[in-house]
Enzyme design. Structure first.
Site, PDB file in Angstrom:
ATOM      1  N   SER A  30       0.966  -1.091  -0.087  1.00  0.00           N
ATOM      2  CA  SER A  30       0.036  -0.680   0.285  1.00  0.00           C
ATOM      3  C   SER A  30       0.915   1.179  -0.206  1.00  0.00           C
ATOM      4  CB  SER A  30      -1.177  -0.053   1.164  1.00  0.00           C
ATOM      5  OG  SER A  30      -1.352   1.438   1.937  1.00  0.00           O
TER       6      SER A  30
ATOM      7  N   TYR B  61      -2.001  -0.463  10.622  1.00  0.00           N
ATOM      8  CA  TYR B  61      -2.045  -0.810   9.075  1.00  0.00           C
ATOM      9  C   TYR B  61      -0.839  -0.701   8.034  1.00  0.00           C
ATOM     10  CZ  TYR B  61      -4.146  -1.239   4.478  1.00  0.00           C
ATOM     11  OH  TYR B  61      -4.312  -1.576   3.399  1.00  0.00           O
TER      12      TYR B  61
END
Length: 247
Positions: free
Chosen positions: A143, A157
């Protein structure tokens, strides 16, 4: 014309929706043989039926990536059916967003179990086979939050996605003579990832952020680009995000 994807056996985790589903469809259209894993049987069956109806080749196995044995069974199903695996796409991931001060340790555990340990279980299942074949390609979904910390709210995250990037780069260094490794690092992409958040204020912010999201097919094309390169070309990292995204 051979696109270097046709007849490749591709295993995808998290394949029942979003990036996994779109990637399965896109690669099937280009002649890949798909082995799809996820937790929702009805959705998996739907994707497989659609691929087969269009003349493609696909099968599925129910797979919870937090269970090492289930990930191994997914890889084994590919080998039993097709005799090999060419590509493993570690796509399964979750993104519950909340400030650290909420101390949501169960969500932290879940992110570590799915985003990091699930990835490692995939590597553990496929790596011995890749080494025996002297070929193979790991494609791991990272990501942009693994490049820049997504805070407040996405700190843990981000930690898991930094881990994906580090593990993939270390793997490349260790086994890269004949095995390829790619980290795909998307920004806001239209998928169910944004639905992982239960914290009310954070959820509103995530939904607003994702209004700029690009289609999941954008990521599928990036993955296909990495796969279709000649065997001696290793696309190690692809970062893609909406043009409007500043993060």
């Amino acid at each position: 014309m051979d696109n270097n994807i046709k007849n490749k056996v591709v295993v995808i985790t998290g394949a029942s929706s979003g990036l996994g589903e779109e990637t399965a469809r896109h690669l099937a259209e280009r002649g890949a043989k798909l082995v799809l894993g996820a937790r929702r049987e009805d959705k998996l069956q739907e994707v497989v039926n659609e691929i087969i109806a269009k003349g493609g080749t696909a099968l599925f196995r129910l797979t919870d990536v937090t269970d090492k044995a289930q990930v191994q069974a997914l890889v084994d199903a590919a080998v039993v059916t097709y005799g090999k695996i060419d590509v493993l796409i570690n796509n399964a991931g979750i993104m519950p967003i909340a400030p650290m001060s909420e101390v949501r340790t169960e969500e932290w555990d879940s992110m570590i179990d799915v985003n990091i340990k699930g990835l490692l279980y995939g590597i553990a299942a496929a790596l011995p086979l890749f080494q025996k074949q002297e070929s193979g390609h790991f494609i791991n979904l990272g990501s942009v939050a693994g490049i820049k910390v997504f805070s407040p709210g996405g700190t843990v995250y981000s930690g898991t996605k930094y881990a994906v990037r580090a593990i993939t780069e270390g793997l490349r260094h260790e086994v890269g003579r004949s095995i390829r490794t790619t980290t795909i690092e998307p920004g806001a992409v239209d998928s169910e990832l944004k639905l992982s958040t239960n914290h009310k204020e954070s959820s509103a912010g995530v939904n607003e952020f994702y209004e700029m999201a690009i289609p999941a097919a954008s990521v599928a094309r990036a993955i296909a680009f990495a796969i279709e390169q000649p065997a001696d070309v290793d696309i190690n990292e692809i970062v893609l995000r909406p043009t409007a995204q500043d993060f």
